[in-house]
Design an enzyme around this catalytic site. Sequence first.
Site, PDB file in Angstrom:
ATOM      1  CB  CYS A 217       1.069 -11.573 -15.282  1.00  0.00           C
ATOM      2  SG  CYS A 217       1.267 -10.219 -16.459  1.00  0.00           S
TER       3      CYS A 217
ATOM      4  NE  ARG B 129      -0.739 -12.277  -9.452  1.00  0.00           N
ATOM      5  CZ  ARG B 129      -0.141 -11.422  -8.631  1.00  0.00           C
ATOM      6  NH1 ARG B 129      -0.688 -11.136  -7.462  1.00  0.00           N
ATOM      7  NH2 ARG B 129       0.983 -10.850  -8.959  1.00  0.00           N
TER       8      ARG B 129
ATOM      9  CD1 TRP C  67      -4.887  -6.554 -16.215  1.00  0.00           C
ATOM     10  CD2 TRP C  67      -3.163  -5.234 -16.692  1.00  0.00           C
ATOM     11  NE1 TRP C  67      -5.359  -5.278 -16.259  1.00  0.00           N
ATOM     12  CE2 TRP C  67      -4.323  -4.445 -16.556  1.00  0.00           C
ATOM     13  CE3 TRP C  67      -1.969  -4.611 -17.010  1.00  0.00           C
ATOM     14  CZ2 TRP C  67      -4.307  -3.056 -16.712  1.00  0.00           C
ATOM     15  CZ3 TRP C  67      -1.944  -3.231 -17.169  1.00  0.00           C
ATOM     16  CH2 TRP C  67      -3.112  -2.481 -17.017  1.00  0.00           C
TER      17      TRP C  67
ATOM     18  CG  ASN D 218       3.914 -10.214 -12.689  1.00  0.00           C
ATOM     19  OD1 ASN D 218       3.578  -9.251 -13.357  1.00  0.00           O
ATOM     20  ND2 ASN D 218       3.627 -10.329 -11.402  1.00  0.00           N
ATOM     21  N   GLY D 219       6.078  -8.607 -14.689  1.00  0.00           N
ATOM     22  CA  GLY D 219       6.949  -7.473 -14.401  1.00  0.00           C
ATOM     23  C   GLY D 219       7.282  -6.710 -15.664  1.00  0.00           C
TER      24      GLY D 219
ATOM     25  CD  GLU E 294     -12.379   2.776  -0.868  1.00  0.00           C
ATOM     26  OE1 GLU E 294     -12.527   1.607  -1.235  1.00  0.00           O
ATOM     27  OE2 GLU E 294     -11.394   3.472  -1.219  1.00  0.00           O
TER      28      GLU E 294
ATOM     29  CE  LYS F  19     -13.483  -0.554  -3.261  1.00  0.00           C
ATOM     30  NZ  LYS F  19     -12.416   0.329  -3.626  1.00  0.00           N
TER      31      LYS F  19
ATOM     32  CD  GLU G  46     -11.328   0.594  -7.315  1.00  0.00           C
ATOM     33  OE1 GLU G  46     -10.124   0.276  -7.256  1.00  0.00           O
ATOM     34  OE2 GLU G  46     -12.138   0.374  -6.393  1.00  0.00           O
TER      35      GLU G  46
ATOM     36  CG  HIS H 228     -14.509  26.503  -2.528  1.00  0.00           C
ATOM     37  ND1 HIS H 228     -14.421  27.873  -2.487  1.00  0.00           N
ATOM     38  CD2 HIS H 228     -14.745  26.102  -1.245  1.00  0.00           C
ATOM     39  CE1 HIS H 228     -14.575  28.293  -1.240  1.00  0.00           C
ATOM     40  NE2 HIS H 228     -14.784  27.245  -0.469  1.00  0.00           N
TER      41      HIS H 228
ATOM     42  CE  LYS I  16      -7.192  -7.581  -4.203  1.00  0.00           C
ATOM     43  NZ  LYS I  16      -8.422  -6.872  -3.856  1.00  0.00           N
TER      44      LYS I  16
END
Length: 612
Positions: A16, A42, A88, A114-115, A485, A489, A492, A508, A607
Amino acid sequence: MMEKYMYLLIIILSVCGIFGIASHSPVALDVLLDALERLEYRGYDSAGVAYLDDGLSVTKRSGDIAHLRETLSGVDDRFRFGIAHTRWSTHGPPTDVNAHPHTDAAGRVAVVHNGIVENHDSLRRDLRATGVEFTSETDSEVVPHLLARHLDRGLGPREAFAEMVGRLHGSYAICALVEGCDELLVARRESPLAIGMDDATHYVASDVPALLEHTRDVAYLRDGQRAAVSPGRYRAWEAGGEAVSLDTDTIEWTVEQTEKGGFQHFLLKEIDEQPEVIRRALRDRVTADGALTLEQVNVDPKPDVVHLVGSGTSYHACLYGAYLFRKMGLSAFAHRASEYGTVAPPVTEGDKELVVGVSQSGETADILSALDRANEHGRPTLVLTNVLGSTAIRKADNAYMIQAGPEVSVAATKTFTADLVALNLLAEYFTTQNHRRLLQTFSALPAWIRDTIDDSDAPALAERYVDADAVFYLGHGLGRPIALEGALKLKEISYKHSEGFGAGELKHGPLALLTDNTPVFALLTGDAVQTGRIRQNVSEAAARGVPLIAVVPDDISPPAECDHVLTLPDVPPSVEPILANVHLQLFAYHVADRLGRSVDRPRHLAKSVTVQ
């Protein structure tokens, strides 16, 4: 309902945005709202503000900060002490009542947090037994009620705040307002919190971008520390009450670096900034006579074995680093940070081991746990990070600042590239004496990246395959982490299914998923052996009518079966994967943009991951 959200904690992220101001002179609400907009990456499920005027005023709304700003339109209040929060969601859905700040029943205490308060259930039961009624589903609401309870016992605000914090288990960055108290009361454990300093005004924030418009002088609270922040000064103390002095850092980022600068999205801006990121990454690491110097890395003796630990994009950088270190003759292993603390690492001989944590924010909970485990076992540690003053820097023996500048978009782009450059320099530093060839290559890399960005056909391919069922990526050696990666991307920011595979793995199982609407990117990077393996994969996919895109140096003929080609400049094989990654970043961005996704703030993601 609560059990449902407790289960979700296992699989989601917690982060947050917090901002606070203590000013000698009255300030307007826009100061709080503007700061929140700089922290919106955030958290963006809900937002709120609280400030002390004649009394305590609190306004909060679900949705993004624009909704909060609309609610406060026409409100002309001015104040000297205020706090703000962008959320968040973890405990409870994003509703007006679950938004922060939270208050006590009498409306004399307001808190942003936050947490995760891990013992919130037991605290809630204790408080209910004293007659407290809760209005939200959040864990955070216990904080103001607990603080008010200690105030009711006759304790002063600082003493009551200290008692309250002492009852909390879990992670937190907390900022509280109390009526009649001319201070912001703050505390942190495992969640970042910084104090910004100006002559007449002091600030509190969970991240630097919220402070840059006001000051560049910043002090970071450490785990377990608390502080009282007033206009023009602050006092900090340890959990036991001992006063402490905090070091002040000067932030080199500018306000302009945290703004879009004419780009439609921060993500595209940050992709475009990568040439300058490379220049900055080399600036302090090359001497006047062209030699490599890594004064920040005080590892003696140099390691025989390197354990690289990261999560998400940082884990892909670790995979790249492990391949690279092994090519240079070092034994190296890549570990997912979430497993490093619980799964036995490979057994290695000798004591010359080094544990390298890779974390853009330096606050990722799994990385911090990995560093703790390494420290417990007496292993030297090094952290690669982008954030000065982060917790990881204080836990590690050495810190390597990747100097990518502020990265506002949730999806990492330029920090990944900066990590790859840092790992190349570390591999050279640990294994060779003559670094000139590598430095010559990386000195030319910014121009190669600029050419790749400017000339890439990825936007056209995004238009062609925006409606694909899924997208696959194939790589080998140093190209495999890039394939992973590239797939990450796309997942995401576009929410489209995608997977990355090592060469040879297609047959496979994954071949069963291929259709004529499942394009495959084949990264033909590296030496001839790697290229040969990928060509075999291309043939296997082509036999099933799959659209194929080759990412290949322009001096190598792409496989005839490929439908499209993304070319790389004629560069040394060691940097081909870095340039290939730029093409994949651009493809992911343009697919997401054409689908109308929230490119900078993908759903369900944030983030930095401050809980495990």
